[in-house]
Design an enzyme around this catalytic site. Sequence first.
Site, PDB file in Angstrom:
ATOM      1  N   LYS A 131       0.862  -1.188   0.000  1.00  0.00           N
ATOM      2  CA  LYS A 131       0.000   0.000   0.000  1.00  0.00           C
ATOM      3  C   LYS A 131       0.897   1.235   0.000  1.00  0.00           C
ATOM      4  O   LYS A 131       1.885   1.293   0.739  1.00  0.00           O
ATOM      5  CB  LYS A 131      -0.897  -0.019   1.244  1.00  0.00           C
ATOM      6  CG  LYS A 131      -1.945   1.100   1.284  1.00  0.00           C
ATOM      7  CD  LYS A 131      -2.819   1.004   2.550  1.00  0.00           C
ATOM      8  CE  LYS A 131      -3.945   2.027   2.544  1.00  0.00           C
ATOM      9  NZ  LYS A 131      -4.809   1.937   3.740  1.00  0.00           N
TER      10      LYS A 131
ATOM     11  N   SER B 147      -9.845   2.292   2.713  1.00  0.00           N
ATOM     12  CA  SER B 147      -8.911   2.975   1.840  1.00  0.00           C
ATOM     13  C   SER B 147      -7.938   2.033   1.131  1.00  0.00           C
ATOM     14  O   SER B 147      -7.332   2.433   0.130  1.00  0.00           O
ATOM     15  CB  SER B 147      -8.092   3.986   2.653  1.00  0.00           C
ATOM     16  OG  SER B 147      -7.279   3.303   3.601  1.00  0.00           O
TER      17      SER B 147
ATOM     18  N   SER C  34     -10.276   0.142   7.004  1.00  0.00           N
ATOM     19  CA  SER C  34      -9.640   0.252   5.686  1.00  0.00           C
ATOM     20  C   SER C  34      -8.970  -1.009   5.180  1.00  0.00           C
ATOM     21  O   SER C  34      -8.532  -1.056   4.026  1.00  0.00           O
ATOM     22  CB  SER C  34      -8.618   1.394   5.684  1.00  0.00           C
ATOM     23  OG  SER C  34      -9.289   2.629   5.595  1.00  0.00           O
TER      24      SER C  34
END
Lengths: 485, 95, 488
Positions: free
Chosen positions: C78, C158, C182
Amino acid sequence: MSYLIKGDTGNWEVVIGLEVHAQVVSQAKLFSGASVAFGAAPNTQVSCVDAGMPGMLPVINGFCVAQAVKTGLGLKARINRHSVFARKNYFYADLPQGYQISQYDQPIVGEGTIVLDMPDGSTRTIGIERLHLEQDAGKSIHDMHPQKTFIDLNRSGVALMEIVSKPDLRSPEEAGQYLRKLRSILRYLGTCDGNMEEGSMRCDANVSVRPAGSNELRTRCEIKNVNSVRFVMQAIEHEARRHVDVYESGGTIVQETRLYDSNRDETRSMRSKEMAHDYRYFPDPDLPPLIFDQAFIDKIKASLPELPDDKKERFIRDYALSTYDADVLVAEQENALYFETVAKGRDAKLAANWVISNLFGMLNKQGVAIADSPVKAKDLGALIDLIADNTLSGRMAKEVFEVMVETGKAPAMIVEERGLKQVTDTGAIDAAIDQIIAANPDKVAEYRSGKDKLMGWFVGQLMKATQGKANPGLCGELLKKKLAP
Amino acid sequence: MSLDKATVRRIATLARIDVQEAELEPLAGELSAILGWIEQLQEVDTSAVAPMTGGTDAALPWRSDVVDDGGQPEKVVANAPDPQDGFFTVPKVVE
Amino acid sequence: MTSLTALTIADARDQLAAGKVSAVELADAHLAAMEKAADLNAFITTTPDVARDRAKASDTRRKKGDVGALDGIPLGIKDLFCTEGVLTTAASHILDGFKPPYESTVTAKLRDAGAVMLGKLNLDEFAMGSATITSYYGPTKNPWKAKGSSVDLVPGGSSGGSAAAVAASLCMGATGTDTGGSIRQPAAFTGIVGVKPTYGRCSRWGIVAFASSLDQAGPMTRTVRDSAIMLQVMCGHDPKDSTSSAHVVPDFEAVLKQGVKGLKIGIPKEYRPDGLNAEVSALWDRGMGWLKEAGAVAVDISLPHTKYALPTYYIVAPAEASSNLARYDGVRFGLREPGKSLDEMYAKTRAAGFGAEVKRRILIGTYVLSAGYYDAYYLKAQKVRALIARDFDQAFEKVDAILTPTAPSAPFGIGERMDDPVAMYLNDVFTVPASLAGIPGASVPAGLTATGLPLGLQVLTKRWDEETLFRVSQVIEDAAAFPRLGAS
Ligand SMILES: [Mg+2]
Ligand SMILES: [Zn+2]
């Protein structure tokens, strides 16, 4: 001895509180492993934590915690075994994280006291409100480029203790005395070097005035960036006068931050700091509460050195020194140690006189620190021994001291080399007296008829005759005997 | 709780985010809607509750006083938009 | 042989060990898949050179018999994790060009265990969002589509880039971060497994901070076992993070097959509000059925402050974020917009560098911390947060784990729900309470909607009890026989 400002409407009293930022003596910063050494090239002592890089996190330096506790103990303050780091949020070019990690409503050290020794021998007890740990900011340099300010983050993250007094100070002189005493305590403890020129001790003064005799607290102004004790005193004096003038001309004081300009001896408003003060303090979620046990405090307590107040009391008690002498001797730990080395096994009063008048006078004149004194404590002690055993008169000792300053030699060697040994042979002195009496029958008659003051003249003649080497005490004694009617 | 334009302007200034005059009104509306929804917390009785101030109840760990970082000025300023002579720079600040 | 990209981490580990495949072959297969699926916009930055270098090094190590737990396994990272010398953006314009001179603790652990980084995955800007639509680099598409529909769906957020990439087999696993859901919500939206460990389990050092008291890294994989393998490497005490725990890390993989016989599973009534999506509700019941069949006992519980979790979160997280994001000021890294004064430079840089949602949260956070409002908002929220944590403490006196839906709906279309922030926030209604309490949670793919879209179930346990979390998750995975994308 109250300090009052005379105004047109009457006398005014000044109310002062001081906030001192003292750099903690440590190797590494408060929340990173970068060095705190002074004067390095730009950004060479900066970790990514200090530069506020994304994802960087603070980890506290345990030694700085111990130093804060030690200082708290030195200020006879309450130590809070549970304290909290908070973020103080504001934007500034040399504040990389956009917040300063500080302590807000739960500081590591609570209330304490500092006792001030005033020049007239009285003491004043000043309250300490709190001491907390926080990070220093970086340095902005405004004069390196016409359109730009340069930023060096070497200081960013250095550990500071913010020590806040209660508004107990009532004159510039007390404020100066407070700073000197605080600096003395910090140096004794080894928690701050107290160097105001290098910025390792900085002072903000909160100043307000009120009509003498009143108990109200009026609006205060904070004077920032004052970098010497003398300037703090001047800035306070100036700011208090300004307040009186404003009030007496019907104006009001607005709470603000002001800057002291020592070149012009004036304070002026810091417009850059005026905009929207709202620090939005909140507990730093990167740092759980700072907690330690009583044993941690006790261990530090056991390691505390004798502090100036205790040392002063002991000097008065054990050496029978005057309060003034004791104050002077304990102000710096090195001075006190020097004195005690000299005084050990000797006449302490005499030792104190020599250290304060002769040694300090000489060091001051030469601008030399006591650690670098050309006259070592053991040699000054030896000099005093030569006075005590009548080898040297006081006057001769001063001569020898001068030579010691110049050459760094031991006093015995100087006495030997220069043949300065005092005459204590009564036979030789008696002979000299007989000669003087024989040569001055008129003076002898005058003396014997009651003119005692002539004794000084006879002593002078005798010293001249012996080239100053005669023991003055002995001279007086023998003269008195021979001149007796 | 409804925010007016002046309040939005004030917090935008505090947060150092430039907001155009025309954006203030719609932003005030959006923020007010969020704050209005948050308002329901007021109905919770928290009179005897200690605040939870962080994600962990562990105590703060300590580091020893050792210099083990720094000494890499080129890395520190490598990402800077306008470095000069080893310094970061910003528009001139007048104090 | 099945396609190399379809392998699980566990299978790849075995095949690498048996010499049936090389790390370079795995890396190349995934790099090719990434190129083919560029349309998903799962990656912000691909790092083929890093990947091949590390894969080569892994193969060399293997020849010497010196391999780590993830040696040769291709992973996505990420783009909230700082990676040394590799562009790190947090999906924000304001971090333009930022190449960190350091590697986050979690990615360093993965690297040191031999994992091969394929690239940096898309996310909502600064991890603020539930749909991966606030990224400066554009939205990520969910590889799933509703039956007979061509509408592009969100992957959740997210960690939407991570979720999409794992679901589409562009990487074997990915790192995610979870502040209010997330990891778990995008895992549910893309039919994969996502685990948010106990707060303090994974170091936050080197992860771009959103809300420090909530942020936790975790694995996103296609199977429960893979998550156990990845988390094992990712977690552990880090002296550089003051909130990192010294708790002993158990062997997660070892407990996977221990089952749930005799475990008490809590079913919180507050998670079944009026109007809960019928398919979600039905799946939840089915999930509890599976656990009962495996010998667990269902216990009705109450978590009374559940409804206050979202508003609490939307005070705490923005407050911390407003402060955490103050460092993006155009001085030391990233974007700078010129200004005549320092303040003008700040304001213009931050106005240009942050997107609308980030600005909204910074402003809310600034407001709730400001003088006169702190007590009413921030302090109040911290107190309610304490009550929410207490709800869980009390529940875990009675039960070993809690089962809930992960999200209140299946993935929705890109562009939907964008004009109403509060409606968007409701995506996290089931994940936020655990974040506030700091307890671990996992989302396990459990079924499909009538239109063929994935739904997940969430398992929660008490702090530091990831072992039970994995045991329960494994039973659900086994029972659900979830049809993975491209597996058929
Ligand atoms: Mg202050
Ligand atoms: Zn301060």
